[in-house]
Write an enzyme that holds these catalytic residues in place. Structure first.
Site, mmCIF file in Angstrom:
data_model
loop_
_atom_site.group_PDB
_atom_site.id
_atom_site.type_symbol
_atom_site.label_atom_id
_atom_site.label_comp_id
_atom_site.label_asym_id
_atom_site.label_seq_id
_atom_site.Cartn_x
_atom_site.Cartn_y
_atom_site.Cartn_z
ATOM 1 C CD GLU A 53 -2.392 -0.982 2.873
ATOM 2 O OE1 GLU A 53 -2.348 -0.153 3.636
ATOM 3 O OE2 GLU A 53 -3.097 -1.986 3.280
ATOM 4 C CG ASP A 64 -2.108 7.145 9.271
ATOM 5 O OD1 ASP A 64 -2.280 6.029 9.182
ATOM 6 O OD2 ASP A 64 -2.621 7.992 8.018
#
Length: 273
Positions: A53, A64
């Protein structure tokens, strides 16, 4: 040119036929530089990842944790653009022949244009897009463009997702389902926990798509644990941390991520389902 959805499906099916989970690695484009990120993504695949990815760096990456936020900040300060992300996908796929996805928040794609982005990603040899913050109810324009260009649309499910919601999400997705192992942001953790196993079980009850688990996996033992119940093991922060630990030493960083990929690949093979 059509995207590589079929390649993604084939690689996941081949891992299943081998009685193991697929290993999926993640790194943001432009980190530590654009050329460096291409080399690092290639190193992940050479080291043992089946799929990569490529992250599109974002100024407000809600999913994140601090490690990936730090890498995104470095990439953004370096001036990374969508063209660089597509170049990273193109050159990584060309060098390895492996499935390469883009992981991005919706806003950059929306501003760039869903049709334009899908066409560019397919032309680059991309296999699809992971869109963690795109509600399935608002995804029709993207899904049409993705389908037209042969790209997977990978949605994220979480332990908080109710069964009815899981069914709605998985019915709209393609390629695989990204199961977030816990409520929270990305990052390495001591334990992946049982929440993930329950989420995989509930998700599988709604779909035949492979279910890959991310968030928290950082070593071979954790990879083996997740591989015992999931179709794929997704690792991001641990790879990013290896590069951060070798700041200013790209060759050392590449060796470190290649080595970690090898350890994790052994982990997903050490425990069949």
């Amino acid at each position: 040119m059509t995207g590589r959805l079929e390649l993604l499906e084939r690689v996941l099916a081949e891992a299943k036929d081998e009685g193991r989970a697929a290993l999926v690695g993640y790194l943001p484009a432009g980190f530590p530089t654009v050329d460096g990120s291409i080399a690092a993504c290639t190193a992940l695949l050479e080291g043992g990842c089946d799929i990569v990815e490529v992250g599109l760096p974002h100024s407000d990456p809600v999913l994140d944790g601090p490690v990936i936020q730090t890498a995104d900040d470095i990439a953004l300060r370096g001036g990374v653009r969508i063209a660089d992300v597509l170049r990273t996908v193109r050159e990584t796929h060309a060098a390895t022949g492996a499935p390469v996805l883009c992981m991005t928040y919706w806003n950059p794609v929306d501003r760039y244009g869903p049709e334009r982005f899908a066409a560019g990603l397919a032309e680059a040899g991309g296999a699809g897009c992971i869109l963690p913050d795109l509600p399935v109810e608002e995804s029709e324009a993207w899904r049409k463009a993705a389908e037209q260009h042969g790209l997977a649309t990978v949605f994220v499910v979480a332990p908080s997702s109710r069964d009815e919601r899981l069914a709605k999400i998985t019915a709209a997705g393609s390629g695989f389902v990204y199961a977030a192992s816990l409520m929270g942001v990305t990052g390495t953790r001591e334990s992946v926990g049982r929440q993930a196993e329950d989420l995989v079980r509930r998700t599988r009850a709604t779909t035949d798509l492979p279910v890959c688990v991310g968030l928290g996996v950082s070593n071979a033992d954790q990879a083996a644990e997740v591989a015992s119940f999931a179709d794929g093991v997704i690792v991001g922060s641990a790879f990013v941390k290896r590069l951060l630990d070798h700041s200013g030493d790209l060759e050392g960083g590449l060796a470190a991520v290649r080595a970690l990929a090898g350890e994790l690949a052994e982990g997903v093979r050490s425990r069949g389902r």
